[in-house]
Design a protein around this motif. Structure first.
Motif, PDB file in Angstrom:
ATOM      1  N   ASP A 453       0.830  -1.211   0.000  1.00 21.43           N
ATOM      2  CA  ASP A 453       0.000   0.000   0.000  1.00 21.43           C
ATOM      3  C   ASP A 453       0.863   1.260   0.000  1.00 21.43           C
ATOM      4  OD1 ASP A 453      -2.362  -1.532   0.140  1.00 21.43           O
ATOM      5  OD2 ASP A 453      -2.220  -1.657   2.327  1.00 21.43           O
ATOM      6  N   VAL A 454       1.895   1.273   0.837  1.00 25.88           N
ATOM      7  CA  VAL A 454       2.780   2.434   0.919  1.00 25.88           C
ATOM      8  C   VAL A 454       3.554   2.626  -0.375  1.00 25.88           C
ATOM      9  CG1 VAL A 454       4.832   3.366   2.082  1.00 25.88           C
ATOM     10  CG2 VAL A 454       2.979   2.345   3.421  1.00 25.88           C
ATOM     11  N   MET A 455       4.082   1.548  -0.932  1.00 28.82           N
ATOM     12  CA  MET A 455       4.879   1.655  -2.157  1.00 28.82           C
ATOM     13  C   MET A 455       4.024   2.150  -3.321  1.00 28.82           C
ATOM     14  SD  MET A 455       7.828   1.064  -1.136  1.00 28.82           S
ATOM     15  CE  MET A 455       8.609   1.181  -2.742  1.00 28.82           C
ATOM     16  N   ARG A 456       2.767   1.751  -3.355  1.00 28.38           N
ATOM     17  CA  ARG A 456       1.888   2.217  -4.437  1.00 28.38           C
ATOM     18  C   ARG A 456       1.680   3.729  -4.350  1.00 28.38           C
ATOM     19  NH1 ARG A 456      -0.502  -2.960  -3.846  1.00 28.38           N
ATOM     20  NH2 ARG A 456      -1.848  -2.302  -2.132  1.00 28.38           N
ATOM     21  N   VAL A 457       1.469   4.234  -3.122  1.00 23.33           N
ATOM     22  CA  VAL A 457       1.286   5.674  -2.949  1.00 23.33           C
ATOM     23  C   VAL A 457       2.558   6.420  -3.328  1.00 23.33           C
ATOM     24  CG1 VAL A 457       0.833   7.499  -1.281  1.00 23.33           C
ATOM     25  CG2 VAL A 457      -0.476   5.386  -1.181  1.00 23.33           C
ATOM     26  N   LEU A 458       3.704   5.942  -2.885  1.00 20.70           N
ATOM     27  CA  LEU A 458       4.971   6.612  -3.186  1.00 20.70           C
ATOM     28  C   LEU A 458       5.262   6.612  -4.675  1.00 20.70           C
ATOM     29  CD1 LEU A 458       7.219   5.290  -0.269  1.00 20.70           C
ATOM     30  CD2 LEU A 458       6.177   7.560  -0.514  1.00 20.70           C
ATOM     31  N   GLN A 459       4.959   5.498  -5.319  1.00 18.17           N
ATOM     32  CA  GLN A 459       5.196   5.431  -6.763  1.00 18.17           C
ATOM     33  C   GLN A 459       4.304   6.420  -7.491  1.00 18.17           C
ATOM     34  OE1 GLN A 459       4.919   1.548  -8.475  1.00 18.17           O
ATOM     35  NE2 GLN A 459       5.170   2.264 -10.555  1.00 18.17           N
ATOM     36  N   GLU A 460       3.071   6.521  -7.055  1.00 17.17           N
ATOM     37  CA  GLU A 460       2.141   7.468  -7.672  1.00 17.17           C
ATOM     38  C   GLU A 460       2.624   8.900  -7.508  1.00 17.17           C
ATOM     39  OE1 GLU A 460      -1.473   8.754  -9.560  1.00 17.17           O
ATOM     40  OE2 GLU A 460      -0.403   6.862  -9.483  1.00 17.17           O
ATOM     41  N   GLU A 461       3.098   9.241  -6.309  1.00 18.26           N
ATOM     42  CA  GLU A 461       3.591  10.596  -6.065  1.00 18.26           C
ATOM     43  C   GLU A 461       4.832  10.881  -6.901  1.00 18.26           C
ATOM     44  OE1 GLU A 461       4.109  10.861  -1.860  1.00 18.26           O
ATOM     45  OE2 GLU A 461       1.999  11.386  -1.509  1.00 18.26           O
ATOM     46  N   MET A 462       5.665   9.878  -7.067  1.00 20.27           N
ATOM     47  CA  MET A 462       6.867  10.045  -7.875  1.00 20.27           C
ATOM     48  C   MET A 462       6.501  10.322  -9.327  1.00 20.27           C
ATOM     49  SD  MET A 462       9.894   7.274  -8.586  1.00 20.27           S
ATOM     50  CE  MET A 462       8.767   6.256  -9.539  1.00 20.27           C
ATOM     51  N   ILE A 463       5.519   9.587  -9.821  1.00 18.41           N
ATOM     52  CA  ILE A 463       5.076   9.789 -11.204  1.00 18.41           C
ATOM     53  C   ILE A 463       4.500  11.187 -11.379  1.00 18.41           C
ATOM     54  CG2 ILE A 463       3.381   9.050 -12.916  1.00 18.41           C
ATOM     55  CD1 ILE A 463       3.740   6.196 -11.862  1.00 18.41           C
ATOM     56  N   LYS A 464       3.705  11.618 -10.408  1.00 17.79           N
ATOM     57  CA  LYS A 464       3.096  12.945 -10.503  1.00 17.79           C
ATOM     58  C   LYS A 464       4.164  14.032 -10.493  1.00 17.79           C
ATOM     59  CE  LYS A 464      -1.523  12.250  -8.695  1.00 17.79           C
ATOM     60  NZ  LYS A 464      -2.491  12.634  -7.650  1.00 17.79           N
ATOM     61  N   SER A 465       5.135  13.914  -9.574  1.00 21.04           N
ATOM     62  CA  SER A 465       6.154  14.951  -9.466  1.00 21.04           C
ATOM     63  C   SER A 465       7.013  15.014 -10.715  1.00 21.04           C
ATOM     64  CB  SER A 465       7.034  14.712  -8.242  1.00 21.04           C
ATOM     65  OG  SER A 465       7.754  13.495  -8.379  1.00 21.04           O
ATOM     66  N   ALA A 466       7.181  13.880 -11.374  1.00 20.68           N
ATOM     67  CA  ALA A 466       7.952  13.849 -12.613  1.00 20.68           C
ATOM     68  C   ALA A 466       7.154  14.333 -13.805  1.00 20.68           C
ATOM     69  CB  ALA A 466       8.475  12.435 -12.876  1.00 20.68           C
ATOM     70  N   LYS A 467       5.831  14.547 -13.607  1.00 22.85           N
ATOM     71  CA  LYS A 467       4.938  15.033 -14.667  1.00 22.85           C
ATOM     72  C   LYS A 467       4.957  14.127 -15.888  1.00 22.85           C
ATOM     73  CE  LYS A 467       5.113  19.884 -13.399  1.00 22.85           C
ATOM     74  NZ  LYS A 467       5.923  19.736 -12.236  1.00 22.85           N
ATOM     75  N   GLU A 468       5.125  12.840 -15.667  1.00 17.64           N
ATOM     76  CA  GLU A 468       5.110  11.920 -16.797  1.00 17.64           C
ATOM     77  C   GLU A 468       3.706  11.596 -17.247  1.00 17.64           C
ATOM     78  OE1 GLU A 468       9.180   9.589 -15.487  1.00 17.64           O
ATOM     79  OE2 GLU A 468       7.290   8.549 -15.552  1.00 17.64           O
TER      80      GLU A 468
END
Length: 915
Positions: A453-468
């Motif tokens: 659950d935590v890794m999914r949230v972190l991955q999502e935030e990483m994708i958002k911050s990278a604006k991919e």
């Protein structure tokens, strides 16, 4: 003298001609009247966008709808901007404007006097904008909208596509627009396209010295004093766990470039969210900046009549004191700031647990059954420990399957409350390597959070911050949310919208979260009308329905075993209410075991991602679209995709539903999903389905507007052989189905208001090439009850016999009476007659059936039984025979009027029928 006089006259005439020509040109300007305008308080992006639009619309007039920012006014004075002719709005005859070109805005409240003509008949509106949508948005016949950093960026892409060049002066102004709106290409709203546009303008000769002088200008003494006042007044508020700073000041005169001061204050104090309120003269200027997804300053500014981007926005307020503006801002923030992510937003519930005195073998079964990695060990309402799948498997491998869980559970672990920040959860799970974190509220286990659950949230935030990817692109890793209350208001009838609001209110009273779910939500996003409402309740669905029945005129039917209810309203509206539940399949193709669950678990049990969308109905979050599994993207991309790899193993009927949705929605089954479908057929899981479930799915396919494409897809997946070895869908069957489709369309156009089952007609077509014994086998495979089986067998037989009878007339070149046609066709059902019409290749047969439906079907004698008795016919069987004879005479047009019928009876009915 004479020559001088003539020269003077000639000069005067020339001046008069020139002045007259200018007057004509000026007059023509206002007759043609294409106007390019922008928002009030225009900035550099507004000006740059207007200049770019002028190249696309060379005959249009540039007009500012109101004042310009001071920085922009100074630039007008000290630069060559006068080369770009700009007309004053007071010189524009609004009645003559034929086309309005809006740049850098589409909000009606921000275009000044031009808002008076937006509803004028015949006005053409073109819009070029980079702001997010708002409730005040205008719509035009042409809309070019993209959320890039500056509007001029998207206009430049159009100019480059058209091969239009820009001059160095134009390039300089356009570069100013990009730099100002992107904070020198540093704001979070900046996109790759903005960098490319800036590079192109540099190639075109943009003057960086001018940019430097305008953008990096030193603060005036007045601005320094104002900045100091803002720093001194800055107050920090915590709203829904988010720190928001509000600074305010009051001046008796206007000072420009407040936005620059806001940026400096934000950078000096390193603030995530900042709002500045400055009263100058009779107005209050609101400027907001945000680095956080939870705070969209554009939405908050729109509540004050302004607008902008989620990260930067502004508004101008009149007729309000500074303290009133501050109070209204606080109220708006409390309503619109999204709570920062906490443990409750990530946790999974309800929780599967195990008692410490259960065996490791039993623990392994629960872990496998629910696809879990760790189980909390629970006793006396407390979490005693944690037992992992890895430990269980190793212990079983070592022959310890009968050992109690308490012997090998982990007893040192951390717990959290639902409201702790996600950052603390992250520290415990990743920093302290605890793979499962129990969430405890008031000494009660309310959820768990796993490493996944935590890794999914972190991955999502990483994708958002990278604006991919954008908000709704890509595979979602936790619930994505978006407000669509405006869309609901637009698409739903007022009565239905109000009912949804009331469901949310009743849910609030009971302490339940209430959601609209499934196809109802999917079709809303697709702009398809669907008022079959499904409600899911995190709580007791039956209790919610009962409370609703107390408050509103309706009645309910309940199904306690599944926690469901149907609410029936007087106008025949029906709403299904269900308790959020989890379905567990004990074996492939078996019916599921149902347990109470959360909205996420309820949606996870559904068939395809496009049907996993939910809209919250509770007042505080009314209209919030929730997307756990990427349903929005799949709706947009028109893809049918299952949620997990065992989906078709657990419920093979989903194979049929995938095909049906694919064809109905004009979608495509995803490649991986197709492979899973083929594997389910290949592995024989379809054979385990009960006949009744297969029949239900087949009927749904045959009820579609045109089932032919779906049947072809069934053929592609080899599903007909599974129904019956000799069932097929080849070119001959395809041709017959095309005829069935045309016949049904023809019949529907007759508007006879006669009910019939369209699936039955297609089913007759499907079995037409089977032998009678094979049809019996198919009916048995589909578990048809006796009544349905009789209708299938008798209907097929009777239709074939009727066709043979009609064929004998045609073969003998005999023209039957209308009464004979009626006698052959009337005993048949509507489905049988329409199937005959589709099956036959003879036009004469179709003509007879058409004649029956259009002229013969509703024929009845004008005289009734009472009339015949009054005329002397003996009561009893003779009445029925006489009416039959009379009907035959009317069909054959031997009688027309009531008098004709009476004379017919008098002349042709045998006297022995008389008293």
């Amino acid at each position: 003298m004479q020559s001088a006089k003539l020269a003077l006259q000639s000069s005067e005439k020339k001046e008069i001609i020139v002045n007259f020509a200018m007057l004509i040109l000026h007059f023509a300007l206002f007759i043609i009247m294409d106007v390019i305008t922008t928002h009030t308080n225009a900035d550099f992006d507004s000006l740059a966008s207007m200049l770019a639009a002028k190249k696309i619309y060379p005959h249009a007039v540039l007009v500012f709808p109101g004042s310009q920012e001071r920085n922009l006014r100074d630039f007008f004075i000290h630069s060559t901007i006068y080369a770009f002719e700009v007309e004053r709005v007071k010189n524009i005859d609004l009645r003559e404007v034929k086309r309005l070109i809006l740049v850098d805005t589409r909000q009606i409240s921000r275009i000044g006097k031009f808002s008076e003509i937006v509803s004028k008949p015949g006005l053409e509106i073109h819009i070029y904008d980079h702001h997010p949508p708002s409730s005040e948005d205008l719509h035009g016949s042409l809309e070019v909208i993209s959320e890039v950093g500056a509007t001029v960026t998207l206009l430049l892409s159009i100019l480059r596509e058209k091969g239009m060049k820009v001059t160095p002066d134009e390039a300089t102004v356009m570069m100013l627009g990009i730099y100002e709106d992107t904070g020198n290409l540093t704001f979070p709203s900046t996109k790759e396209e903005d960098f490319k546009a800036a590079g192109y303008l540099l190639q075109m000769g943009a003057n960086l010295n001018i940019l430097s002088n305008v953008i990096t200008k030193e603060l005036t003494a007045e601005q320094v004093f104002l900045l100091n006042d803002l720093i001194q007044s800055a107050t920090r508020y915590t709203i829904h766990g988010i720190d928001v700073v509000i600074a305010q000041a009051s001046l008796d005169h206007y000072i420009g470039d407040i936005a620059i001061l806001v940026h400096k204050l934000k950078d000096i104090e390193n603030l995530d969210v900042l709002f500045v309120l400055v009263r100058m003269e009779d107005r209050i200027y609101l400027i907001g900046r945000s680095r956080l997804e939870e705070v969209s300053v554009a939405e908050i500014a729109s509540e004050f009549g302004g607008g902008g981007h989620p990260t930067a926005a502004s508004a101008t307020v009149k007729g309000m004191a500074l303290v009133e503006a501050h109070d209204r801002l606080m109220k708006t923030l409390r309503e619109m700031v999204k709570p920062k992510r906490a443990a409750r937003d990530v946790m999974v519930y309800p929780v599967k647990t195990i008692e410490p005195d259960r065996t490791l073998e039993e623990a392994g079964e629960i872990l496998s059954r629910y696809n879990l990695n760790i189980l909390p060990v629970f006793q006396d309402e407390k979490v005693m420990g944690l037992i992992s799948k890895q430990v269980v498997e190793k212990a079983v491998h070592h022959g310890l399957k009968d050992t109690f869980v308490r012997e090998y559970m982990t007893t040192e672990f951390s717990i959290v409350s639902p409201d702790v920040p996600f950052s603390h959860v992250q520290e415990l799970i990743i920093g302290q390597n605890q793979n499962l974190l129990p969430v405890i509220e008031k000494d009660r286990l309310v959820g768990t959070i796993s490493m996944g659950d935590v890794m999914r949230v972190l991955q999502e935030e990483m994708i958002k911050s990278a604006k991919e990817i954008s908000v709704f692109e890509g595979q979602p890793l936790y619930a994505r949310k978006k407000m669509i209350s405006k869309l609901m208001k637009e698409r739903f009838p007022e009565r239905l919208h109000n009912l949804l609001v009331e469901f949310g209110r009743v849910g609030d009273v009971l302490g339940y979260s209430v959601f609209a779910v499934g196809g109802f939500v999917r079709d809303l996003l697709m702009r398809v009308e669907n008022f079959d409402v499904d409600i899911v309740v995190e709580g007791d669905g039956i209790r919610l329905a009962e409370e609703f029945e107390k408050k509103f005129p309706c009645r309910i039917r309940t199904h306690k075993k599944f926690g469901t209810a149907i609410i029936l309203f007087p106008d025949n509206l029906k709403i299904d209410v269900a308790t959020a539940r989890l379905e567990v399949y004990d074996s492939p193709a078996a019916l599921p075991t149902v347990e109470r669950g959360s909205i996420k678990m309820d949606l996870y049990r559904r068939d395809f991602t496009i049907n996993t969308l939910a809209i919250q109905l509770n007042p505080k979050a009314f209209g919030e679209l929730i997307d756990f599994f990427g349903g929005v993207k799949d709706v947009k991309d028109k893809v049918i995709r299952v949620l997990h790899n065992l989906s078709f193993v657990e419920d093979p009927t989903r194979v049929f539903r995938a095909i049906r949705f694919e064809q109905r929605l004009g979608s495509q089954i995803g490649k991986h999903t197709q492979n899973l479908m083929k594997n389910a057929v290949k592995m024989g899981f379809m054979d385990r389905l009960s006949g009744g479930r297969v029949l239900s799915e087949l009927i749904l396919i045959l009820r579609e507007e045109s089932p032919i494409p779906a049947l072809k897809r069934m053929r592609d997946f080899h599903l007909f052989h599974f129904l019956h070895p000799h069932l097929k869908f080849d070119e001959e069957v395809d041709l017959l189905f095309e005829q069935v489709h045309h016949v049904i369309a023809w019949f529907d156009l007759l508007f006879l208001e006669e009910r019939y089952e369209r699936w039955f007609i297609y089913f007759y077509g499907l079995i037409d090439f089977l032998k009678e014994a094979e049809i019996v086998e198919l009916c048995q495979r589909l578990a048809m009850n006796d009544k349905l089986r009789k209708k299938v067998m008798d209907g097929k037989r009777q239709a074939d016999q009727a066709l043979l009878r009609i064929f004998s007339w045609i073969n003998a070149d005999r023209h039957p009476k209308r009464s004979e046609i009626y006698a052959v066709l009337d005993p048949l059902s509507t489905e049988e007659k329409l199937f005959m019409m589709a099956k036959t290749t003879q036009m004469e047969t179709r003509r007879y059936i058409s004649l029956y439906f259009t002229q013969l079907k509703d024929t009845k004698p004008l005289l009734g039984g009472a009339d015949l008795i009054q005329m002397g016919i003996k009561p009893g069987p003779s009445i029925k025979k006489t009416l039959t004879d009379l009907l035959q005479a009317r069909l054959d047009e031997q009688v027309i009027t009531r008098q004709d019928e009476m004379e017919y009876i008098a002349n042709f009915v045998p006297m022995q029928n008389s008293k």
